[in-house]
Write a protein that holds these residues in place. Structure first.
Motif, PDB file in Angstrom:
ATOM      1  N   SER A   1       2.961 -12.862   1.102  1.00  0.00           N
ATOM      2  CA  SER A   1       2.997 -12.667  -0.426  1.00  0.00           C
ATOM      3  C   SER A   1       1.683 -11.931  -0.875  1.00  0.00           C
ATOM      4  O   SER A   1       1.703 -11.486  -1.506  1.00  0.00           O
ATOM      5  CB  SER A   1       3.510 -13.623  -0.896  1.00  0.00           C
ATOM      6  OG  SER A   1       5.082 -14.453  -0.631  1.00  0.00           O
TER       7      SER A   1
ATOM      8  N   PHE B   1       0.679  -9.093   0.502  1.00  0.00           N
ATOM      9  CA  PHE B   1       1.714  -7.632  -0.303  1.00  0.00           C
ATOM     10  C   PHE B   1       1.095  -7.307  -1.388  1.00  0.00           C
ATOM     11  O   PHE B   1       0.786  -6.071  -1.998  1.00  0.00           O
ATOM     12  CB  PHE B   1       3.206  -7.652  -0.773  1.00  0.00           C
ATOM     13  CG  PHE B   1       4.675  -7.723  -0.571  1.00  0.00           C
ATOM     14  CD1 PHE B   1       4.183  -5.943  -0.437  1.00  0.00           C
ATOM     15  CD2 PHE B   1       4.088  -8.257  -1.937  1.00  0.00           C
ATOM     16  CE1 PHE B   1       5.118  -5.180  -1.167  1.00  0.00           C
ATOM     17  CE2 PHE B   1       5.680  -6.911  -3.139  1.00  0.00           C
ATOM     18  CZ  PHE B   1       5.631  -5.661  -2.501  1.00  0.00           C
TER      19      PHE B   1
ATOM     20  N   LEU C   1      -2.025  -5.344  -0.952  1.00  0.00           N
ATOM     21  CA  LEU C   1      -1.844  -4.468  -0.935  1.00  0.00           C
ATOM     22  C   LEU C   1      -1.221  -3.743  -2.441  1.00  0.00           C
ATOM     23  O   LEU C   1      -1.505  -2.004  -2.662  1.00  0.00           O
ATOM     24  CB  LEU C   1      -1.133  -4.157   0.441  1.00  0.00           C
ATOM     25  CG  LEU C   1      -1.318  -4.151   1.063  1.00  0.00           C
ATOM     26  CD1 LEU C   1      -0.343  -4.047   2.676  1.00  0.00           C
ATOM     27  CD2 LEU C   1      -2.572  -3.108   1.729  1.00  0.00           C
ATOM     28  N   VAL C   2      -0.513  -4.205  -3.316  1.00  0.00           N
ATOM     29  CA  VAL C   2      -0.255  -3.674  -3.949  1.00  0.00           C
ATOM     30  C   VAL C   2      -1.492  -3.767  -5.603  1.00  0.00           C
ATOM     31  O   VAL C   2      -1.513  -2.584  -5.920  1.00  0.00           O
ATOM     32  CB  VAL C   2       1.662  -4.246  -5.166  1.00  0.00           C
ATOM     33  CG1 VAL C   2       0.902  -3.977  -6.341  1.00  0.00           C
ATOM     34  CG2 VAL C   2       2.372  -4.394  -4.242  1.00  0.00           C
TER      35      VAL C   2
ATOM     36  N   TYR D   1      -3.290  -0.348  -4.269  1.00  0.00           N
ATOM     37  CA  TYR D   1      -2.646   0.565  -5.202  1.00  0.00           C
ATOM     38  C   TYR D   1      -3.405   0.547  -6.836  1.00  0.00           C
ATOM     39  O   TYR D   1      -3.342   2.376  -7.048  1.00  0.00           O
ATOM     40  CB  TYR D   1      -0.932   0.739  -4.695  1.00  0.00           C
ATOM     41  CG  TYR D   1      -0.055   1.522  -4.138  1.00  0.00           C
ATOM     42  CD1 TYR D   1      -0.843   2.921  -3.572  1.00  0.00           C
ATOM     43  CD2 TYR D   1       0.128   0.876  -2.938  1.00  0.00           C
ATOM     44  CE1 TYR D   1       0.049   3.280  -2.956  1.00  0.00           C
ATOM     45  CE2 TYR D   1       0.885   1.395  -1.694  1.00  0.00           C
ATOM     46  CZ  TYR D   1       0.348   2.847  -1.732  1.00  0.00           C
ATOM     47  OH  TYR D   1       1.219   3.506  -0.685  1.00  0.00           O
TER      48      TYR D   1
ATOM     49  N   LEU E   1      -2.311   3.233   2.680  1.00  0.00           N
ATOM     50  CA  LEU E   1      -1.378   2.291   2.221  1.00  0.00           C
ATOM     51  C   LEU E   1      -0.227   1.890   2.139  1.00  0.00           C
ATOM     52  O   LEU E   1       0.027   0.909   2.532  1.00  0.00           O
ATOM     53  CB  LEU E   1      -2.273   1.225   0.756  1.00  0.00           C
ATOM     54  CG  LEU E   1      -2.769   1.392   0.600  1.00  0.00           C
ATOM     55  CD1 LEU E   1      -3.831   1.524  -0.722  1.00  0.00           C
ATOM     56  CD2 LEU E   1      -4.176   0.313   1.337  1.00  0.00           C
ATOM     57  N   ALA E   2       0.847   3.036   2.576  1.00  0.00           N
ATOM     58  CA  ALA E   2       1.700   3.183   2.697  1.00  0.00           C
ATOM     59  C   ALA E   2       2.242   2.227   3.128  1.00  0.00           C
ATOM     60  O   ALA E   2       3.582   1.341   3.361  1.00  0.00           O
ATOM     61  CB  ALA E   2       2.747   4.200   2.617  1.00  0.00           C
TER      62      ALA E   2
ATOM     63  N   PRO F   1       1.028  -0.661   6.038  1.00  0.00           N
ATOM     64  CA  PRO F   1       0.832  -2.131   5.657  1.00  0.00           C
ATOM     65  C   PRO F   1       1.481  -2.035   4.188  1.00  0.00           C
ATOM     66  O   PRO F   1       1.857  -4.127   4.619  1.00  0.00           O
ATOM     67  CB  PRO F   1      -0.507  -1.819   5.638  1.00  0.00           C
ATOM     68  CG  PRO F   1      -1.311  -0.729   5.326  1.00  0.00           C
ATOM     69  CD  PRO F   1      -0.269   0.113   5.471  1.00  0.00           C
ATOM     70  N   THR F   2       2.021  -1.815   3.250  1.00  0.00           N
ATOM     71  CA  THR F   2       2.534  -1.694   1.977  1.00  0.00           C
ATOM     72  C   THR F   2       4.160  -2.246   3.007  1.00  0.00           C
ATOM     73  O   THR F   2       4.616  -3.555   2.368  1.00  0.00           O
ATOM     74  CB  THR F   2       2.562  -1.235   0.635  1.00  0.00           C
ATOM     75  OG1 THR F   2       1.209  -1.003   0.524  1.00  0.00           O
ATOM     76  CG2 THR F   2       3.226  -1.850  -0.301  1.00  0.00           C
ATOM     77  N   PHE F   3       4.503  -1.425   3.131  1.00  0.00           N
ATOM     78  CA  PHE F   3       6.049  -1.563   4.116  1.00  0.00           C
ATOM     79  C   PHE F   3       5.719  -2.761   4.847  1.00  0.00           C
ATOM     80  O   PHE F   3       7.396  -3.124   4.375  1.00  0.00           O
ATOM     81  CB  PHE F   3       6.802  -0.264   4.563  1.00  0.00           C
ATOM     82  CG  PHE F   3       8.103  -0.135   4.125  1.00  0.00           C
ATOM     83  CD1 PHE F   3       8.899  -0.515   3.803  1.00  0.00           C
ATOM     84  CD2 PHE F   3       8.191  -0.292   6.477  1.00  0.00           C
ATOM     85  CE1 PHE F   3      10.513  -0.325   4.254  1.00  0.00           C
ATOM     86  CE2 PHE F   3       8.950  -0.865   6.748  1.00  0.00           C
ATOM     87  CZ  PHE F   3      10.396  -0.486   5.592  1.00  0.00           C
TER      88      PHE F   3
ATOM     89  N   THR G   1       4.155  -5.752   5.288  1.00  0.00           N
ATOM     90  CA  THR G   1       4.071  -6.666   4.644  1.00  0.00           C
ATOM     91  C   THR G   1       4.972  -7.524   3.766  1.00  0.00           C
ATOM     92  O   THR G   1       5.815  -8.408   3.709  1.00  0.00           O
ATOM     93  CB  THR G   1       2.677  -7.200   3.961  1.00  0.00           C
ATOM     94  OG1 THR G   1       2.547  -6.041   2.804  1.00  0.00           O
ATOM     95  CG2 THR G   1       2.111  -6.863   4.799  1.00  0.00           C
ATOM     96  N   GLY G   2       5.713  -6.711   2.630  1.00  0.00           N
ATOM     97  CA  GLY G   2       6.359  -6.422   1.445  1.00  0.00           C
ATOM     98  C   GLY G   2       7.641  -6.999   2.399  1.00  0.00           C
ATOM     99  O   GLY G   2       8.778  -7.829   2.289  1.00  0.00           O
TER     100      GLY G   2
END
Length: 281
Positions: free
Chosen positions: A228, A231, A234-235, A238, A261-262, A264-266, A268-269
């Motif tokens: 969490s 994620f 990373l948000v 952004y 960033l796209a 690792p964000t995907f 981890t989310g």
């Protein structure tokens, strides 16, 4: 400066010709002088044999090119001769100024030809009209030299426009180059910028206030903190990238950072959501 073999030969030829160290043994034959109009019709033509000259003085203009062709041989052997110097000299009868135009070899038969094009006429004669003595100047460092006076020609005066375009190159200080840089853009007043910044922050503050009144439960974040937090971090990255773009980062670098960033964000989310589903949070 380095000199090639051709340069040294030319220098030796000039020196020998100037000092007269070789005897004259060059013969010019089949001399043809032609003046043509722009349609190709002959306005003047004369065939000469050394040492004859032409009596009539033809008038030359930029639209009536002059051509002189001849054949160079030796007196000892009736065969083509390789010349180290072949020019046609034009000497002004009043000022004494001289213009030399090269005569180029045509094939290997010993024939040479000088063609005065419109460009050459405008370059050398537009601004200096008058009568010129015409002569062949031939030289060979093995066979000697030949100065053959052909006759006189009259160079017509060019137009004022063409004379202005044929200015001789000058040497000296050039005009100062002045660059005009783009003027700085007019920026809005500082008060306007501050008001706009506050207006951007207000929705985020309002969101936090609404969450606080609704009683948002953040205790569940402790049950799966790693995924969490990664994620949400990373948000936040952004959001920071969006602020950086608004402040001054260019569009294409911003898109490049967003692509980085796209992934690792995907990941981890997806990981954080799957863990919450497994634990039934």
């Amino acid at each position: 400066m380095k000199f090639s073999t051709g340069h040294w030969k030319a220098a030796v030829a000039v020196a020998m010709l100037s000092l007269g160290l070789v005897s004259g043994a060059i013969v010019a034959k089949d001399i043809n002088i032609k003046v043509l109009d722009r349609t190709g019709d002959k306005l003047f033509g004369k065939q000469l044999e050394y040492p004859a000259t032409f009596d009539k003085v033809p008038k030359i203009q930029s639209t009536t090119p002059l051509s002189i062709s001849f054949k160079a041989e030796t007196t000892d052997a009736d065969k083509p001769l390789r010349l180290d110097q072949a020019v046609v000299s034009f000497q002004h009868t009043t000022t004494g100024n001289e213009v030399t135009l090269p005569a180029k070899a045509v094939g290997k038969s010993g024939v040479f030809k000088m063609e005065m094009t419109r460009k050459l006429f405008r370059k050398h004669f537009d601004s200096a009209p008058g009568q010129y003595n015409v002569a062949l100047v031939l030289g060979s460092y093995t066979e000697g030299r030949l100065l053959y006076k052909l006759g006189d020609v009259y160079m017509a005066e060019g137009s004022s426009k063409s004379q202005a375009s044929v200015a001789s190159p000058g040497y000296g200080p050039k005009e100062e180059i002045r660059h005009r840089f783009a003027e700085s853009q007019r920026m809005p007043n500082v008060v306007v910028s501050l008001v706009f910044s506050c207006a951007v922050v207000v929705p985020l503050v309002a969101l936090l206030v609404v969450w606080a009144r609704l009683g948002v439960n953040v205790d569940n974040l402790q049950k799966e903190a790693a995924g969490s937090l990664a994620f949400l971090g990373l948000v936040a990255a952004y959001m920071s990238l969006a602020v950086a773009y608004w402040v001054g980062v260019k569009l294409f670098p911003t898109l490049a950072y967003a692509l980085v960033l796209a992934l690792p964000t995907f990941v981890t989310g997806r990981y954080a959501l799957s863990k919450r589903i497994q634990k039934g949070i």
